[in-house]
Design a protein around this motif. Structure first.
Motif, PDB file in Angstrom:
ATOM      1  N   MET A   1      -4.149  13.908   6.516  1.00  0.00           N
ATOM      2  CA  MET A   1      -5.245  14.670   5.914  1.00  0.00           C
ATOM      3  C   MET A   1      -5.324  16.105   6.434  1.00  0.00           C
ATOM      4  SD  MET A   1      -6.855  13.473   3.485  1.00  0.00           S
ATOM      5  CE  MET A   1      -8.327  14.505   3.497  1.00  0.00           C
TER       6      MET A   1
ATOM      7  N   PRO B   1       0.790  -1.237   0.000  1.00  0.00           N
ATOM      8  CA  PRO B   1       0.000   0.000   0.000  1.00  0.00           C
ATOM      9  C   PRO B   1       0.821   1.287   0.000  1.00  0.00           C
ATOM     10  CG  PRO B   1      -0.065  -1.046   2.158  1.00  0.00           C
ATOM     11  CD  PRO B   1       0.623  -1.994   1.242  1.00  0.00           C
ATOM     12  N   LEU B   2       2.058   1.213   0.505  1.00  0.00           N
ATOM     13  CA  LEU B   2       2.851   2.432   0.590  1.00  0.00           C
ATOM     14  C   LEU B   2       4.181   2.251  -0.121  1.00  0.00           C
ATOM     15  CD1 LEU B   2       2.159   3.244   4.353  1.00  0.00           C
ATOM     16  CD2 LEU B   2       1.304   4.541   2.383  1.00  0.00           C
TER      17      LEU B   2
ATOM     18  N   TYR C   1      -2.030   2.425   9.242  1.00  0.00           N
ATOM     19  CA  TYR C   1      -2.309   3.130   7.986  1.00  0.00           C
ATOM     20  C   TYR C   1      -3.406   4.168   8.198  1.00  0.00           C
ATOM     21  CZ  TYR C   1      -3.195   3.687   2.949  1.00  0.00           C
ATOM     22  OH  TYR C   1      -3.332   4.186   1.665  1.00  0.00           O
TER      23      TYR C   1
ATOM     24  N   LYS D   1     -11.670  10.435   1.682  1.00  0.00           N
ATOM     25  CA  LYS D   1     -10.770  11.547   1.878  1.00  0.00           C
ATOM     26  C   LYS D   1     -10.949  12.627   0.803  1.00  0.00           C
ATOM     27  CE  LYS D   1      -7.260  11.460  -0.232  1.00  0.00           C
ATOM     28  NZ  LYS D   1      -6.316  10.720  -1.000  1.00  0.00           N
ATOM     29  N   ASN D   2     -11.226  12.178  -0.425  1.00  0.00           N
ATOM     30  CA  ASN D   2     -11.281  13.148  -1.521  1.00  0.00           C
ATOM     31  C   ASN D   2     -12.496  14.058  -1.461  1.00  0.00           C
ATOM     32  OD1 ASN D   2      -8.881  12.833  -2.807  1.00  0.00           O
ATOM     33  ND2 ASN D   2      -9.556  11.034  -3.921  1.00  0.00           N
TER      34      ASN D   2
ATOM     35  N   ARG E   1       1.514   8.986  -8.231  1.00  0.00           N
ATOM     36  CA  ARG E   1       0.701   8.647  -7.067  1.00  0.00           C
ATOM     37  C   ARG E   1       0.454   7.144  -7.017  1.00  0.00           C
ATOM     38  NH1 ARG E   1      -4.903   9.374  -5.392  1.00  0.00           N
ATOM     39  NH2 ARG E   1      -4.733   9.410  -3.120  1.00  0.00           N
ATOM     40  N   HIS E   2       0.618   6.578  -5.815  1.00  0.00           N
ATOM     41  CA  HIS E   2       0.562   5.136  -5.629  1.00  0.00           C
ATOM     42  C   HIS E   2      -0.554   4.818  -4.633  1.00  0.00           C
ATOM     43  CE1 HIS E   2       2.471   1.147  -4.709  1.00  0.00           C
ATOM     44  NE2 HIS E   2       2.013   1.390  -3.500  1.00  0.00           N
ATOM     45  N   VAL E   3      -1.581   4.071  -5.046  1.00  0.00           N
ATOM     46  CA  VAL E   3      -2.655   3.721  -4.106  1.00  0.00           C
ATOM     47  C   VAL E   3      -3.004   2.242  -4.232  1.00  0.00           C
ATOM     48  CG1 VAL E   3      -5.007   4.195  -3.320  1.00  0.00           C
ATOM     49  CG2 VAL E   3      -3.654   6.043  -4.265  1.00  0.00           C
TER      50      VAL E   3
ATOM     51  N   PHE F   1       4.785   9.119   1.411  1.00  0.00           N
ATOM     52  CA  PHE F   1       3.389   8.700   1.591  1.00  0.00           C
ATOM     53  C   PHE F   1       2.341   9.784   1.332  1.00  0.00           C
ATOM     54  CE2 PHE F   1       5.162   5.905   5.301  1.00  0.00           C
ATOM     55  CZ  PHE F   1       5.835   5.106   4.390  1.00  0.00           C
TER      56      PHE F   1
ATOM     57  N   GLN G   1      -2.928   8.153   7.789  1.00  0.00           N
ATOM     58  CA  GLN G   1      -3.721   8.888   6.805  1.00  0.00           C
ATOM     59  C   GLN G   1      -4.513  10.022   7.452  1.00  0.00           C
ATOM     60  OE1 GLN G   1      -6.636   6.737   4.282  1.00  0.00           O
ATOM     61  NE2 GLN G   1      -5.905   8.185   2.760  1.00  0.00           N
TER      62      GLN G   1
ATOM     63  N   THR H   1     -12.645  16.212   0.657  1.00  0.00           N
ATOM     64  CA  THR H   1     -12.035  17.508   0.941  1.00  0.00           C
ATOM     65  C   THR H   1     -11.393  18.047  -0.338  1.00  0.00           C
ATOM     66  OG1 THR H   1     -11.478  16.586   3.068  1.00  0.00           O
ATOM     67  CG2 THR H   1     -10.523  18.720   2.555  1.00  0.00           C
TER      68      THR H   1
ATOM     69  N   ILE I   1      -5.636  23.621   1.758  1.00  0.00           N
ATOM     70  CA  ILE I   1      -6.819  24.119   1.045  1.00  0.00           C
ATOM     71  C   ILE I   1      -7.373  25.362   1.735  1.00  0.00           C
ATOM     72  CG2 ILE I   1      -9.231  23.586   0.512  1.00  0.00           C
ATOM     73  CD1 ILE I   1      -8.302  20.663   0.036  1.00  0.00           C
TER      74      ILE I   1
ATOM     75  N   TRP J   1      -7.025  -1.951  -1.481  1.00  0.00           N
ATOM     76  CA  TRP J   1      -7.815  -1.921  -0.244  1.00  0.00           C
ATOM     77  C   TRP J   1      -7.890  -0.540   0.364  1.00  0.00           C
ATOM     78  CZ3 TRP J   1      -5.440  -0.155   4.063  1.00  0.00           C
ATOM     79  CH2 TRP J   1      -4.078  -0.404   4.258  1.00  0.00           C
ATOM     80  N   ALA J   2      -7.022   0.353  -0.079  1.00  0.00           N
ATOM     81  CA  ALA J   2      -7.033   1.703   0.467  1.00  0.00           C
ATOM     82  C   ALA J   2      -7.936   2.631  -0.334  1.00  0.00           C
ATOM     83  CB  ALA J   2      -5.623   2.260   0.515  1.00  0.00           C
TER      84      ALA J   2
ATOM     85  N   LEU K   1     -10.794   4.275   1.657  1.00  0.00           N
ATOM     86  CA  LEU K   1     -10.284   5.376   2.478  1.00  0.00           C
ATOM     87  C   LEU K   1     -10.016   6.580   1.594  1.00  0.00           C
ATOM     88  CD1 LEU K   1      -7.694   3.334   4.557  1.00  0.00           C
ATOM     89  CD2 LEU K   1      -9.726   4.418   5.482  1.00  0.00           C
ATOM     90  N   ASP K   2      -9.518   6.316   0.407  1.00  0.00           N
ATOM     91  CA  ASP K   2      -9.156   7.362  -0.530  1.00  0.00           C
ATOM     92  C   ASP K   2     -10.386   8.146  -0.968  1.00  0.00           C
ATOM     93  OD1 ASP K   2      -6.781   8.360  -1.726  1.00  0.00           O
ATOM     94  OD2 ASP K   2      -7.609   7.788  -3.672  1.00  0.00           O
TER      95      ASP K   2
ATOM     96  N   ARG L   1      -3.569  18.364   4.059  1.00  0.00           N
ATOM     97  CA  ARG L   1      -4.352  18.708   2.876  1.00  0.00           C
ATOM     98  C   ARG L   1      -5.397  19.776   3.217  1.00  0.00           C
ATOM     99  NH1 ARG L   1      -6.015  15.931  -1.871  1.00  0.00           N
ATOM    100  NH2 ARG L   1      -8.030  16.651  -2.620  1.00  0.00           N
TER     101      ARG L   1
ATOM    102  N   ASN M   1       1.509  11.900  -0.957  1.00  0.00           N
ATOM    103  CA  ASN M   1       0.801  11.861  -2.235  1.00  0.00           C
ATOM    104  C   ASN M   1      -0.202  10.709  -2.253  1.00  0.00           C
ATOM    105  OD1 ASN M   1       0.165  12.600  -4.813  1.00  0.00           O
ATOM    106  ND2 ASN M   1       2.055  11.849  -5.757  1.00  0.00           N
ATOM    107  N   THR M   2       0.224   9.567  -1.697  1.00  0.00           N
ATOM    108  CA  THR M   2      -0.659   8.410  -1.609  1.00  0.00           C
ATOM    109  C   THR M   2      -1.810   8.674  -0.641  1.00  0.00           C
ATOM    110  OG1 THR M   2       1.155   6.873  -2.072  1.00  0.00           O
ATOM    111  CG2 THR M   2      -0.761   5.986  -0.927  1.00  0.00           C
TER     112      THR M   2
ATOM    113  N   ARG N   1      -2.687  -7.623   3.858  1.00  0.00           N
ATOM    114  CA  ARG N   1      -2.705  -6.220   3.432  1.00  0.00           C
ATOM    115  C   ARG N   1      -1.342  -5.663   3.085  1.00  0.00           C
ATOM    116  NH1 ARG N   1      -6.232  -3.191   7.907  1.00  0.00           N
ATOM    117  NH2 ARG N   1      -5.254  -1.370   7.010  1.00  0.00           N
ATOM    118  N   TYR N   2      -0.291  -6.264   3.644  1.00  0.00           N
ATOM    119  CA  TYR N   2       1.060  -5.729   3.414  1.00  0.00           C
ATOM    120  C   TYR N   2       1.968  -6.797   2.809  1.00  0.00           C
ATOM    121  CZ  TYR N   2      -0.310  -1.781   6.304  1.00  0.00           C
ATOM    122  OH  TYR N   2      -0.955  -0.684   6.798  1.00  0.00           O
TER     123      TYR N   2
END
Lengths: 247, 512
Positions: free
Chosen positions: B290, A33-34, B282, A241-242, A228-230, B319, B286, A244, B297, A233-234, A237-238, B293, B321-322, B63-64
């Motif tokens: 946030m 994920p990262l 994670y 978040k967007n 950008r790397h996503v 991280f 995140q 905003t 803004i 499963w994230a 969450l993404d 960000r 950007n992700t 997940r990882y």
């Protein structure tokens, strides 16, 4: 006896391939994920290929870490590689010239393989730190490989086996046309241990073979700001978040 | 000082003998339930803790990729066994990276592999018990997630990934670490690690403006919540009051002022640090990211610039950007995010900053590469820029510079001993002992090359050194910020310093 070995070999081969394929599928399905390359890291995919090749062929990190472990480990792996190439002639009817030429030096690779393994074994026994981290299986793998090398050396230099018949047997395996196998003890032991190795490999630490190439610490490109790397499963969450966004 | 002995400098940096259970114990203070629950953890050991532990472990394995691959691929070659500063300083074999990973790997093998299910003894697999959990808690809090071991591992196994997974699992069964979790809670409730509320921060920044103007005659602005500036400055909250951190902050302000870049900090996100990384969560990394960000803004900035902080720069560079991107609303002519050193270095290259190096002639500097910057990020456009850029900036500000032993710098740098959630008083013994290899390298250059001071670009390193340098016979203020050197050497346009160098305005007139 020949039928038993033919069957064992077939099963061992299938277990090895299916086991490895299953692991490789598992590794490729689990997301990374990262971005976590250990830096300085290459900025391009080509650079990553070179980084991995240096690790797989030269054991670059190990060389930096410990010269003795590198020496014995590299000697063992490179010798094993030559030995495996040498054994291809048992499975190919008309042996190509490069393999014929290789045979002259190749037959000594068994010795260097044994020396490498013995060095690793000694290190495991006598260096307190390495002894501390060793489980019984860690010793057994080395012993198993040393026995394989040893029986190979015996057959090649001391008690010769009928290699024409062995080749017939091997070619028969490939074409599912089982042939009989000579019954010398060294050969029996040698082949049995090789089958054991093939069967256990996908369930053991020998998974370092695919693992080396799947380590995100080494196989990722260093470009997180540019690209950008996503992970899948994230994505949930993404999306959350967007919400905003600049007005 | 404390109830443990500071390690002695070794005559030669020989590999230490192992001393089993030298650092056995209970580990750092366990989090209070209220901090945990605010972070989404249960806060106490649930009745079915064993199932919960294995369930979370299975979840993370799925997940990882790093965690899954690293559990399988260790060959126990021993390459890492003498590479960890905590092992070197404590001699406890469970602080050897492979042994630390094995605490988790033994359980992985028992419950997730065929070999461990049927032949546990043969492959060194063990049952999961409460003792195992306690051992995890103890030894996974003697790892600073610095990644030094991974540099030397032939398989690229990064113990930091295993430590993060372990801490995440532990937090899910009520064994969160008080230090990290309390700090994250403060970030959510107040905006920064130190719990510094907006008005207090505003007061500090106003004082700084006064101080700098008094010192230089230049009205350098240290804005908070100013809408419409060029840049949002994200800096660790220690920069607002701790020494030598604050001298670095003064330096960023001077550089940005001289370059005509207007900037502001945000009271909403008055913290660059992201302890979510340390606890391996994670979701929390995140959530903390946030804020950046949102602040960018809200304050309508065009750029985001990060101050001197090691793990914050890892999260930002690798991280952000992700986790909080895409940042398409910012000016794409600048990297998002950008490090203050990239800004200063770029300006120096273009000749936009005037430096009077003589101001620092009383110093002979060396540089401590912070682990997260060295091994988990980059600066500039070339691999290794994270090593060259800080050194170039130091050398632009100071005439005397010497590197420490090459085995202890750049990507082989030794952690300060306080990174990764270890910077807490209840881990003082771990911190002091873990600092040994860095202190030895520093000792060597002080004796051989007359080094007087060591510069760093990480708030944790700076705080850790301030505390641990005296244990090893150094002055606590031997540690400096890189931008502190810049701050002392920079000659801003129209400043008193400029007048001193060029002669006063009157002199100039008489000359012409």
């Amino acid at each position: 006896m020949s039928a038993f070995y033919a069957l064992l070999f077939t099963v061992a081969f299938l277990v090895l391939i299916l086991g490895l394929v299953k692991k490789i599928i598992q590794y490729s399905r689990v997301p990374a994920p990262l971005k976590i390359p250990v830096t300085p890291a290459p900025l391009t995919k080509g650079g990553v290929a070179i980084r991995l090749a240096k690790e797989a062929i030269l054991f670059a990190a190990l060389f930096r870490s410990n010269k003795w472990t590198w020496l014995f480990g590299w000697l063992f792996h490179m010798s094993l590689f030559v030995v495996l190439l040498n054994h291809l002639r048992f499975f190919i009817k008309d042996v190509p010239l490069p393999l014929v030429l290789l045979q002259n030096v190749g037959e000594y690779a068994a010795f260097t393989m044994f020396i490498g393994l013995a060095g690793l074994f000694a290190r495991r026994l006598f260096v307190a730190r390495v002894k501390y981290i060793s489980a019984p299986s860690d010793y057994l793998w080395l012993i198993l490989l040393m026995f394989i090398a040893f029986t190979g050396i015996v057959m090649r230099f001391i008690s010769h086996t009928d290699i024409i018949a062995v080749k017939e047997f091997c070619l028969g395996l490939v074409s599912f046309n089982w042939q009989s196998l000579p019954t010398d003890v060294p050969l029996m032991v040698h082949l049995f241990l090789v089958c054991v190795l093939m069967i256990l490999l996908p369930f053991s630490k020998l998974l370092h073979i695919p693992g080396l190439f799947f380590a995100p610490s080494r196989n990722q490109v260093d470009n997180p700001r540019e690209k950008r790397h996503v992970a899948n499963w994230a994505l949930d969450l993404d999306a959350e978040k967007n919400k905003t966004q600049p007005k | 000082m404390a109830d443990f002995e500071t390690p002695k400098f070794r005559e030669y940096p020989v590999v230490p003998q192992i001393k089993v259970d030298a650092m056995a114990g209970k580990g750092p203070f366990i989090s209070r339930a209220e901090f945990d629950t605010d972070l989404g953890y249960p806060g106490e050991l649930p009745e079915n803790w064993k199932e919960k532990t294995l369930e979370k472990m299975g979840d993370l394995l799925g997940r990882y990729r790093s965690f899954q691959v690293f559990m399988d691929s260790c060959i126990k070659c021993g390459a890492c066994t003498d590479k960890c500063h905590y092992f070197i300083g404590t001699n406890d074999p469970k602080n050897m990276p492979v042994a630390r990973q094995d605490l988790m790997r033994k359980v992985y093998r028992r419950y997730f592999t065929v070999a461990g299910k049927f032949f546990p003894k043969l492959v060194g697999a063990v049952d999961l018990t409460e003792d195992v959990l306690d051992e995890w808690y103890n030894y996974y809090h003697q790892c600073s997630e610095c990644r030094r071991c991974s540099v030397f591992c032939p398989m690229g196994i990064d113990t930091a990934e295993v430590t993060m997974a372990a801490r995440e699992i532990l937090a899910h069964v009520g064994k969160g670490q008080k230090y990290s979790n309390q700090i994250i809670q403060k970030v959510y409730k107040i905006g920064n690690n130190l719990g510094l509320p907006g008005p207090a921060l505003k007061g500090i920044l106003e004082d700084l403006e006064e101080e700098v103007e008094e010192d230089t005659g230049v009205p350098v602005k240290y804005n908070m919540d100013e809408v419409g500036c060029d840049a949002l400055l994200m800096t660790p909250s220690a920069d607002f009051f701790a020494e030598p951190h604050i001298d670095g902050l003064i330096g960023y302000g001077k550089v940005l002022h001289e370059l005509g870049i207007t900037w502001t900090v945000s009271s909403l996100a008055s913290e660059a640090a992201n302890f979510g990384l340390f606890i391996g969560s994670y979701e929390n990394i995140q959530k903390i990211s946030m804020r950046i960000r949102e602040a960018a803004i809200e304050l309508k900035v065009k750029r985001i610039i990060f101050g001197e902080c090691g793990h914050a720069w890892r999260v930002a560079y690798s991280f952000l950007n992700t986790l909080a991107g895409p940042f398409d609303f910012l000016d794409q002519n600048y990297p998002v995010p950008q490090h203050i050193l990239e800004v200063t270095y770029g300006a120096l290259q273009e000749g936009k900053l005037r430096m009077n190096k003589a101001e620092n002639d009383h110093l002979t500097m060396t540089f401590h590469d912070s682990c997260n910057v060295a091994r988990a990020s980059r600066m500039g456009d070339k691999p290794g820029g994270q090593f060259d850029i800080p050194r170039a900036v130091i050398q632009a500000a100071c005439n005397n510079y010497v590197d420490m032993d090459s085995d202890t710098i750049k990507d082989a740098t030794f952690c300060c001993g306080g990174g990764g959630g270890i910077l807490t008083d209840d881990l003082m013994e771990v911190r002091v002992k873990g600092a040994l290899p860095r202190m030895e390298a520093l000792k060597q250059v002080t004796e051989e090359s007359g080094v007087t001071n060591i510069a760093a670009i990480c708030a944790i390193c700076k705080s850790q050194f301030t505390k641990t340098l005296p244990y090893y016979g150094f002055e606590m203020d031997a540690i400096m910020s890189v931008h502190q050197l810049v701050s002392d050497a920079i000659v801003m346009t129209g400043s008193e310093q400029e007048k001193d160098l060029d002669g006063s305005d009157d002199d100039e007139k008489s000359e012409s």
